[in-house]
Enzyme design. Structure first.
Site, PDB file in Angstrom:
ATOM      1  N   CYS A 103       0.821  -1.214   0.000  1.00 17.33           N
ATOM      2  CA  CYS A 103       0.000   0.000   0.000  1.00 17.33           C
ATOM      3  C   CYS A 103       0.851   1.259   0.000  1.00 17.33           C
ATOM      4  O   CYS A 103       1.633   1.472   0.916  1.00 17.33           O
ATOM      5  CB  CYS A 103      -0.894   0.025   1.222  1.00 17.33           C
ATOM      6  SG  CYS A 103      -2.480  -0.689   0.893  1.00 17.33           S
ATOM      7  N   CYS A 118      -7.832   1.037 -46.273  1.00 13.97           N
ATOM      8  CA  CYS A 118      -7.543   2.418 -45.861  1.00 13.97           C
ATOM      9  C   CYS A 118      -8.802   3.289 -45.974  1.00 13.97           C
ATOM     10  O   CYS A 118      -9.489   3.273 -46.988  1.00 13.97           O
ATOM     11  CB  CYS A 118      -6.439   2.983 -46.746  1.00 13.97           C
ATOM     12  SG  CYS A 118      -6.077   4.715 -46.428  1.00 13.97           S
ATOM     13  N   CYS A 173       9.312   1.908 -37.508  1.00 12.16           N
ATOM     14  CA  CYS A 173       9.104   2.203 -36.087  1.00 12.16           C
ATOM     15  C   CYS A 173       7.779   1.701 -35.555  1.00 12.16           C
ATOM     16  O   CYS A 173       7.579   1.564 -34.361  1.00 12.16           O
ATOM     17  CB  CYS A 173       9.233   3.695 -35.832  1.00 12.16           C
ATOM     18  SG  CYS A 173       7.860   4.669 -36.473  1.00 12.16           S
TER      19      CYS A 173
HETATM   20  C1  LIG Z   1      -9.894   0.549  -3.204  1.00 10.13           C
HETATM   21  C2  LIG Z   1      -8.722  -0.376  -3.182  1.00 10.13           C
HETATM   22  C3  LIG Z   1      -8.273  -0.877  -1.986  1.00 10.13           C
HETATM   23  C4  LIG Z   1      -7.205  -1.737  -1.952  1.00 10.13           C
HETATM   24  N1  LIG Z   1      -6.826  -2.253  -0.756  1.00 10.13           N
HETATM   25  C5  LIG Z   1      -5.818  -3.163  -0.711  1.00 10.13           C
HETATM   26  C6  LIG Z   1      -5.486  -3.809   0.496  1.00 10.13           C
HETATM   27  O1  LIG Z   1      -6.110  -3.589   1.530  1.00 10.13           O
HETATM   28  N2  LIG Z   1      -4.482  -4.688   0.475  1.00 10.13           N
HETATM   29  C7  LIG Z   1      -3.779  -4.967  -0.651  1.00 10.13           C
HETATM   30  O2  LIG Z   1      -2.878  -5.806  -0.619  1.00 10.13           O
HETATM   31  N3  LIG Z   1      -4.066  -4.395  -1.821  1.00 10.13           N
HETATM   32  C8  LIG Z   1      -5.087  -3.488  -1.872  1.00 10.13           C
HETATM   33  N4  LIG Z   1      -5.428  -2.934  -3.084  1.00 10.13           N
HETATM   34  C9  LIG Z   1      -4.647  -3.269  -4.293  1.00 10.13           C
HETATM   35  C10 LIG Z   1      -5.284  -4.409  -5.090  1.00 10.13           C
HETATM   36  O3  LIG Z   1      -5.306  -5.600  -4.354  1.00 10.13           O
HETATM   37  C11 LIG Z   1      -4.506  -4.689  -6.386  1.00 10.13           C
HETATM   38  O4  LIG Z   1      -3.171  -5.030  -6.076  1.00 10.13           O
HETATM   39  C12 LIG Z   1      -4.480  -3.509  -7.313  1.00 10.13           C
HETATM   40  O5  LIG Z   1      -5.729  -2.858  -7.322  1.00 10.13           O
HETATM   41  C13 LIG Z   1      -4.108  -3.875  -8.760  1.00 10.13           C
HETATM   42  O6  LIG Z   1      -5.059  -4.736  -9.381  1.00 10.13           O
HETATM   43  P1  LIG Z   1      -6.193  -4.206 -10.394  1.00 10.13           P
HETATM   44  O7  LIG Z   1      -5.515  -3.460 -11.476  1.00 10.13           O
HETATM   45  O8  LIG Z   1      -6.900  -5.458 -10.833  1.00 10.13           O
HETATM   46  O9  LIG Z   1      -7.099  -3.342  -9.602  1.00 10.13           O
HETATM   47  C14 LIG Z   1      -6.522  -2.061  -3.130  1.00 10.13           C
HETATM   48  C15 LIG Z   1      -6.978  -1.557  -4.339  1.00 10.13           C
HETATM   49  C16 LIG Z   1      -8.077  -0.731  -4.377  1.00 10.13           C
HETATM   50  C17 LIG Z   1      -8.591  -0.213  -5.683  1.00 10.13           C
HETATM   51  S1  SF4 Z   2       8.899   5.278 -40.269  1.00 10.93           S
HETATM   52 FE1  SF4 Z   2       7.412   4.514 -38.751  1.00 10.93          FE
HETATM   53  S2  SF4 Z   2       5.568   5.774 -39.038  1.00 10.93           S
HETATM   54 FE2  SF4 Z   2       6.863   6.110 -40.853  1.00 10.93          FE
HETATM   55  S3  SF4 Z   2       6.097   4.579 -42.351  1.00 10.93           S
HETATM   56 FE3  SF4 Z   2       7.804   3.579 -41.285  1.00 10.93          FE
HETATM   57  S4  SF4 Z   2       6.834   2.489 -39.579  1.00 10.93           S
HETATM   58 FE4  SF4 Z   2       5.292   3.944 -40.345  1.00 10.93          FE
END
Ligand SMILES: Cc1cc2nc3c(=O)[nH]c(=O)nc-3n(C[C@H](O)[C@H](O)[C@H](O)COP(=O)(O)O)c2cc1C
Ligand code: SF4
Ligand SMILES: Cc1cc2nc3c(=O)[nH]c(=O)nc-3n(C[C@H](O)[C@H](O)[C@H](O)COP(=O)(O)OP(=O)(O)OC[C@H]3O[C@@H](n4cnc5c(N)ncnc54)[C@H](O)[C@@H]3O)c2cc1C
Lengths: 444, 434
Positions: free
Chosen positions: B139, B347, B383
């Site tokens: 956290c 296109c 690129c």
């Molecule tokens: C509101 C909220 C509360 C959270 N509380 C905890 C917690 O108490 N303990 C913990 O380990 N992670 C906590 N997390 C983190 C989540 O477990 C998780 O690692 C994180 O949200 C990334 O996953 P996601 O992208 O699926 O949300 C919390 C996340 C959110 C959004």
């Molecule tokens: S240089 Fe990059 S953006 Fe330009 S044509 Fe080639 S891949 Fe596409």
């Protein structure tokens, strides 16, 4: 919905006032804020965007849509008004399906363009709701310009000239400014007195005087205007109407569609406006569609649009044809009026079938009679009150470049000038461009 | 039908989708409903010490970053660990585990960095019959100010020490949850392993400010005009999480250490990518908080369908399959030469490839009359920017120049053999090719 009154002849109150009010509300409701942001998110911000090229006023569409996306519809409106001071009206009346939205790459990709017109309305409404005018006048160089006709072309020209610091007097034959915005556009496109409100808003720039009830050819002369002003811009539209050349074409009940529409647009109470039980509209353009659709919306029982050529040749876009059909208008193709029958008033229209032979439209000999209490003629408008000495081309004022007529010091634009489509947006573009040219000529 | 059951540290679950320790797992009511909806396991919302429970803010605790149509791309929170009494949580955990023996139930714990505190709580957690524990060293907000959470997770020595205490005082699997708010994720992973951890889980949330209110100049979420950095999660953090998982999976010092992948898992596809990069299962928070428990049904069906389509019989068969393909830049094949190709039929003529290449890349796209866009091979460096900005999928693709062809940009013939920077003549440190 109650059954519309089937009173014979031309009668008011075929529908209740509530039904009429519902029928004449906005064709495209304004967006709610979230709808606008979803619609705006669909824009790809194209390079050298095709929609901009397709817009006669070249509004920077991707830019204004991006400004809506970022939560600033008022800034978006400024982008629109920079190019098109009547962007509010154009957002409502432009046939976008044949202009910007037709060119939208998403139309090509999925048959579903970004809804540019509605987004434009969202932006322009937002700014106009604030009651502020975004432009100011340049330091006055003290020139005076006469504009004849207060339609979109005249208003756009006057506004741009005022912005550049000039004083403008607009002479308008009718009792109200706005041109066809006020008297012609379908009522469901310009609701709640928008045309008049837009003129008031536009005039906030200052430096523009509108003199109504003053007509060129009836009191005013071009020589007189030239003598009193440094330049003249003619934007008198097409005030004449082409008459129906068919036997009985002068019977009571046969009227120019534009007159019917003008009456409708000015009516205080639409339920008091009389309309036929059986209506026939002669013509295939935007005016014909508007007359037909609005007859149905007033409660006419049958409305037929009779067009002399085939569907692809029709002036009205496919979108407008579909709109008419959806409102219950019957579209007839390859029929031309040969006689209007009746006893004083019209009772029937006789149409002859046509076909194209060797590139020429000819009657087949077969005819059909349609019952009709009212016949609207929408077979084109024509130029009237053309001042002497101004050269014409194809029935319109001949122009070169940005609206220069054959007469020095006189410019023309909008429907009265040759070239360009007869559209509000084209009139705005021509008025604006002539103003720039007038300014350049006067500054030289 | 593909077999989705997983065995993670001996903890079995019917599928690899676990709910991460967070609000979705904060109480019996939620967890029962999550299991009914099909989640394979949960990591219970982090428990703290016995005593008066801690308090959360009473104003908004979440901030958000939206994409088009208010789609949630990133979520930020300033919530602390559970604010319910320890006893209540423990009773609920015991009841739920008894009723759902086939599901994984792991308990997340965060207590002060003192052995006594851990010794006090571990036996009580063990009594519940939970399958294992997860040490919340992640956290980034609130708890870290009190010397817990990421304050521990950012110091490898503490991680190792606390992990060791746990292994000595608890006999079921110990998972160490890592914070991404650190420069090199391999360091805390190594520390966890050295302390005896059975697995690591990552990522916890990324320190963040989601937005600033431009009327009040307060960061969001705003509590009475002030804001505090929160922890960021959701789809936006997935790329960060994937990289960190891969780094640990391919680090020789932690190679083989089980990983529970977390961060932005929203669809079956995200989950499959974590598994391929070495995670033995995944944990989900934001997707559930955005769409409700039902999202797991798409994840289960999607993973199963993909595995069937590709002939992968079990989850174990896909774990780590992409790890050997993660390498260092210096080993990338410089003789792999591609050029952008625009499919003229697909296109739609938006010109975004042109704007991107012309303004910001290599002026390799030509705009011809009628808005025809073509690639100039003599300028294209491959690129991929045009591919990325094109709104039409597969309209622009990258095509490899076959060995023996001449690259019009360099004038050189494409070599057939692999060649990387370590042997490149421009590299002053190049090792002479044998
Ligand atoms: C509101 C909220 C509360 C959270 N509380 C905890 C917690 O108490 N303990 C913990 O380990 N992670 C906590 N997390 C983190 C989540 O477990 C998780 O690692 C994180 O949200 C990334 O996953 P996601 O992208 O699926 O949300 C919390 C996340 C959110 C959004
Ligand atoms: S240089 Fe990059 S953006 Fe330009 S044509 Fe080639 S891949 Fe596409
Ligand atoms: C029924 C109808 C519906 C239409 N619908 C649409 C639509 O939906 N979308 C669209 O884009 N376009 C539409 N159009 C076309 C559009 O209205 C015109 O192209 C546009 O109004 C032309 O602008 P303008 O300024 O040139 O002329 P006008 O709008 O006709 O304005 C000319 C002005 O000059 C005045 N005037 C005329 N003669 C004199 C004189 N001698 N002295 C002084 N003043 C004079 C007139 O009273 C009028 O106010 C429609 C037209 C009609 C008739």
């Amino acid at each position: 919905m109650a059954t519309p009154s089937r009173a014979p002849g031309i009668a008011p109150g075929r529908l209740s006032s509530e039904e009429i009010a519902a029928n004449f509300k906005d064709l495209h409701a304004p967006y709610a804020a979230h709808e606008a942001s979803v619609a705006a998110d669909r824009c790809y911000f194209c390079h050298d965007a095709p929609c901009v090229t397709a817009c006669p006023t070249s509004i920077d569409i991707p830019l204004f849509i991006r400004q809506i996306q970022t939560g600033q519809p008022e800034a978006a409106a400024r982008t629109i008004f920079d190019q098109n001071i009547l962007g509010g009206m154009c957002a409502r009346v432009c046939p976008t399906e044949t202009l910007c939205e037709e060119a939208c790459v998403r139309e090509a990709a999925e048959g579903k363009p970004v809804e540019i017109g509605r987004l434009q309305r969202h932006a322009t409404d937002a700014l106009m709701a604030r009651g502020v005018h975004p432009f100011t006048r340049a330091e006055p160089p003290g020139r005076s310009i006469a504009v004849v006709g207060a339609g979109p072309a005249g208003l756009a020209c006057a506004h741009r000239l005022a912005m550049l610091g000039h004083d403008v007097v607009v002479f308008e034959a009718r009792p109200k400014p706005g041109g066809l915005n006020e008297f012609g556009i379908a009522a469901y496109k310009s609701t709640d007195g928008f045309a008049a409100a837009e003129v008031d808003w536009l005039l906030q720039i200052g430096g523009i005087t509108i003199e109504t009830g003053r007509a060129l050819g009836a009191g005013l002369t071009l020589d007189g205007l030239k003598a009193e002003h440094d330049a003249v811009f003619l934007s008198i539209g097409l005030a004449g109407v082409n008459a129906l050349r068919a036997e009985g074409g002068d019977r009571t009940g046969v009227v120019p569609a534009v007159d019917f529409i003008a009456g409708l647009r000015q009516a205080e109470d639409l339920s008091a406006l009389p309309v036929g039980r059986d209506v026939v509209v002669i013509g295939g353009g935007m005016t014909a569609v508007d007359a037909a659709v609005q007859s149905r919306l007033l409660g006419a029982e049958t409305v037929t649009m009779a067009y002399r050529r085939d569907r692809p040749a029709m002036g009205a876009s496919v979108y407008e044809q579909d709109l008419a059909a959806s409102k219950g208008v019957r579209l007839m193709f390859n029929v031309t009026p040969v006689a209007v029958h009746g006893n004083g008033s019209v009772a029937e229209v006789e149409l002859a079938y046509t076909e194209t032979v060797d590139g020429k439209l000819v009657e087949t000999g077969e005819t059909i009679r349609l019952p009709a209490d009212q016949v609207f003629v929408a077979i084109g408008q024509s130029l009237s009150a053309v001042p002497e000495g101004v050269a014409l081309e194809g029935g319109k004022i001949a122009v070169e470049g940005p609206g220069r007529t054959s007469m020095p010091g006189v410019w023309a634009g909008g429907d009265c000038a040759a070239g360009g489509e007869d559209l509000t947006v084209t009139a705005v573009a021509e008025g604006r461009d002539a103003a720039m040219d007038i300014h350049a000529a006067l500054s030289a | 039908m593909a077999d989705l059951t997983t065995d993670f540290l001996g903890i079995r679950s019917p599928n690899p989708f676990w709910l991460a320790s967070a609000p979705p797992t904060d109480k019996e009511y939620n967890v029962r409903r999550a299991f009914e909806a099909g989640w394979g396991g949960v990591v219970w919302k982090t428990l703290g010490e016995a005593g008066p429970p801690l308090v959360n803010v009473n104003g908004p605790r979440y901030g958000v970053v939206h994409g088009a149509d208010r789609r949630v791309l990133g979520l930020n929170n300033i919530e602390l660990i559970t604010d319910r009494p320890l006893e209540v949580n423990l009773e609920e955990i015991a009841r739920v585990k008894a009723d759902y023996p086939d599901r994984a139930l792991v308990v997340s714990i965060m207590v002060p960095c003192e052995e006594a505190a851990w010794k006090a709580i571990l036996p009580r957690v063990a009594e519940t019959g939970a399958d294992g524990i997860e040490l919340n060293f992640g956290c980034p907000h609130g708890m870290s100010e009190r010397g817990m959470g990421s304050a521990v997770g950012q110091v490898p020595e503490y991680i190792e020490m606390v992990t060791r205490w746990c292994k000595q005082n608890y006999d079921r699997p110990v998972i160490v949850k890592l914070t991404p708010n650190i420069t090199d994720i391999r360091q805390p992973a190594r520390a966890a392993k050295n302390g005896g951890a059975d697995a690591v889980s990552l990522i916890n949330t990324v320190s963040s400010i989601t937005s600033v209110n431009l009327d009040t100049f307060s960061p969001e979420p705003s509590i009475d005009g002030k804001g505090s950095h929160g922890g960021y999660c959701g789809p936006a953090v997935k790329p960060i999480a994937l990289n960190m998982v891969a780094e640990i999976a391919r680090d020789p010092e932690t190679y083989g250490l089980p990983i529970s992948g977390i961060g932005g898992v929203t669809t079956w596809r995200d989950a499959a990518e974590f598994l391929a990069l070495g995670a033995g299962n995944v944990q989900v928070c934001t997707a559930a908080m955005t769409y409700g428990f039902k999202v797991v049904q798409e994840m289960i069906a999607g993973l199963s369908q993909w595995m069937d389509d590709k002939g992968h019989a079990s989850v174990a068969d896909i774990v780590g399959r992409a790890v050997p393909n993660v390498t260092d830049w210096q080993y990338l094949n410089l003789n792999y030469i591609t050029k952008a190709r625009i499919d003229q039929d697909a296109c739609i003529k938006c010109g975004r490839c042109f704007a991107a290449c012309e303004d910001t890349s290599h002026q390799a796209i030509l705009m011809k009359p009628s808005r025809v866009f073509e690639v100039d091979d003599s300028e294209c460096v491959a690129c991929n920017l045009c591919v990325d900005v094109c709104p039409v999928e597969d309209c622009i693709t990258m095509e490899q120049l076959a060995p023996g062809q001449r690259d019009p940009r360099t004038g050189q013939v494409v070599p057939a053999e692999y060649g990387n920077w370590t042997t490149h003549p421009n590299n002053p440190m190049a090792k002479a090719a044998k």
